[in-house]
Design an enzyme around this catalytic site. Structure first.
Site, PDB file in Angstrom:
ATOM      1  N   ARG A 297     -48.400  33.221  -2.050  1.00 15.43           N
ATOM      2  CA  ARG A 297     -47.440  33.050  -3.128  1.00 15.43           C
ATOM      3  C   ARG A 297     -47.771  31.799  -3.935  1.00 15.43           C
ATOM      4  O   ARG A 297     -48.317  30.837  -3.428  1.00 15.43           O
ATOM      5  CB  ARG A 297     -46.034  32.937  -2.505  1.00 15.43           C
ATOM      6  CG  ARG A 297     -44.882  33.019  -3.491  1.00 15.43           C
ATOM      7  CD  ARG A 297     -43.596  33.314  -2.739  1.00 15.43           C
ATOM      8  NE  ARG A 297     -42.424  33.194  -3.611  1.00 15.43           N
ATOM      9  CZ  ARG A 297     -41.561  32.199  -3.538  1.00 15.43           C
ATOM     10  NH1 ARG A 297     -41.733  31.236  -2.656  1.00 15.43           N
ATOM     11  NH2 ARG A 297     -40.508  32.164  -4.332  1.00 15.43           N
TER      12      ARG A 297
ATOM     13  N   LYS B 123     -44.805  29.430  10.716  1.00 16.10           N
ATOM     14  CA  LYS B 123     -45.188  30.591   9.919  1.00 16.10           C
ATOM     15  C   LYS B 123     -46.134  31.510  10.689  1.00 16.10           C
ATOM     16  O   LYS B 123     -47.157  31.078  11.204  1.00 16.10           O
ATOM     17  CB  LYS B 123     -45.850  30.140   8.613  1.00 16.10           C
ATOM     18  CG  LYS B 123     -46.145  31.287   7.654  1.00 16.10           C
ATOM     19  CD  LYS B 123     -46.564  30.747   6.291  1.00 16.10           C
ATOM     20  CE  LYS B 123     -46.873  31.869   5.322  1.00 16.10           C
ATOM     21  NZ  LYS B 123     -47.169  31.376   3.960  1.00 16.10           N
TER      22      LYS B 123
ATOM     23  N   ARG C 235     -33.335  21.246   6.622  1.00 17.29           N
ATOM     24  CA  ARG C 235     -33.034  19.965   5.995  1.00 17.29           C
ATOM     25  C   ARG C 235     -33.781  18.857   6.733  1.00 17.29           C
ATOM     26  O   ARG C 235     -33.820  18.803   7.960  1.00 17.29           O
ATOM     27  CB  ARG C 235     -31.526  19.702   6.046  1.00 17.29           C
ATOM     28  CG  ARG C 235     -31.087  18.545   5.164  1.00 17.29           C
ATOM     29  CD  ARG C 235     -29.588  18.332   5.270  1.00 17.29           C
ATOM     30  NE  ARG C 235     -28.848  19.523   4.817  1.00 17.29           N
ATOM     31  CZ  ARG C 235     -27.550  19.700   5.025  1.00 17.29           C
ATOM     32  NH1 ARG C 235     -26.864  18.803   5.720  1.00 17.29           N
ATOM     33  NH2 ARG C 235     -26.936  20.777   4.586  1.00 17.29           N
TER      34      ARG C 235
END
Length: 321
Positions: free
Chosen positions: A117, A182, A317
């Protein structure tokens, strides 16, 4: 492809994991030992570890299961083409959208110019992973393709679950995660004209047995071998299950749209109920992840209540995206 014939033949011979001498390889393939040595170096450039031991010959660092086009074709209704060495499976299909049947698939062992991407490179060593693209003609047009990468993600995880591979989650909008790392990426590229059908090319790259020393990996990653808790993964069966499941999911999407996938996606959301940040250019929004809505937007509970966003990159976060 022709220039790679000898390299691929060498790999097929070495794929059992046994030692074989350069002399034997040369005799089998009708070339000199010096030529074999040169081809071995070329194979190593594809990201494959080959050892040479004096008096024994060459050996792969681990056995290699090659993809088999005859097995794939016998088990699939969709047209499938195996091109062992390719620049990009997505680009190959994009260049042929006007002549392809919807559902056509291209699979490779190695991508020289794999991409992810936002134009990022997708590191693609030979035979360690699964590189696959599917062409799909969406009659409802380009506007209806919103959220398609979410549908693809659901289909891929559900395919893994069918094979008994559990614990894989989704990261909005286009990644598969395992234990916060990932595992796979999805890239949907499209073309078409307003008012006409959309030509979609859906690419997926999944880490199967990626070496920890693989060059070019810059973020924490996971390998399917960890999920399976074993070294050997039947890559042909994996590809077949993924293609069939993806084909069914895309047919469902044409009938039901995103509404048929919201619950299926939220069940697999890696960040559901966790504090995340959403990065949209220079802007950062923090909140609690609440899944997705029927438009495919990510939902965040912020100080303003639950808000929806259709662009950006998310991460836990306090961590990098």
């Amino acid at each position: 492809m022709k220039e790679h014939t000898i390299k691929l033949a060498i790999l097929k011979t070495l794929s059992t994991g046994d030692f074989i001498s350069g002399e034997e390889l040369g005799e089998q393939l009708g070339v000199s030992r010096a030529a074999i040595s040169k081809h071995i170096k070329g194979i190593q450039d594809w990201g494959i570890d080959i050892f040479r031991v004096q008096g024994k010959g060459y050996q792969l660092s681990q056995p290699l299961q090659l993809l088999d086009e005859s097995i794939l074709k016998a088990s699939l209704n969709a047209p499938v083409e195996l091109i062992p060495i390719i620049d990009s499976t997505n680009q190959y299909l994009l260049d042929r959208v006007n002549e392809l049947e919807s559902g056509s698939v291209c699979i490779a062992e190695y991508q020289a110019k794999g991409r992810g991407r936002r134009g990022r490179e997708w590191v693609s060593p030979f035979g360690s992973n699964l590189y696959m693209s599917m062409f799909w003609r969406l009659d409802a047009g380009m506007a209806a393709a919103m959220g398609l990468s979410l549908v693809v993600g659901v289909a891929i995880v559900e395919a893994l679950e069918k094979l008994g591979l559990n614990g894989v989650k989704l990261k909005w909008p286009n990644d598969l995660y395992y234990q916060d790392r990932k595992l796979a990426g999805i890239l949907v590229e499209m073309s078409g004209q307003a008012g006409g059908a959309a030509n979609l090319v859906i690419g997926m790259g999944m880490n199967l047995m990626m070496s920890e020393q693989t060059e070019g990996i810059t973020q924490p990653w996971a390998s399917l071998a960890e999920v399976a808790d074993k070294e050997h993964i039947d890559r042909n069966q994996l590809a077949i299950t993924m293609i069939n499941t993806l084909n069914n999911a895309l047919n469902d999407y044409e009938i039901y749209g995103m509404s048929g996938f919201v619950e299926r996606w939220n069940r697999l959301d890696n960040f559901l109920g966790r504090p995340i940040k959403l990065i949209m250019g220079p802007r950062e929004i923090t909140g609690i992840a609440k899944g997705i809505n029927e438009q495919g937007a990510v939902l965040l509970e912020t100080e303003n209540g639950v808000e929806s966003f259709i662009g950006g990159e998310i991460s836990l976060r306090g961590t990098e995206s």
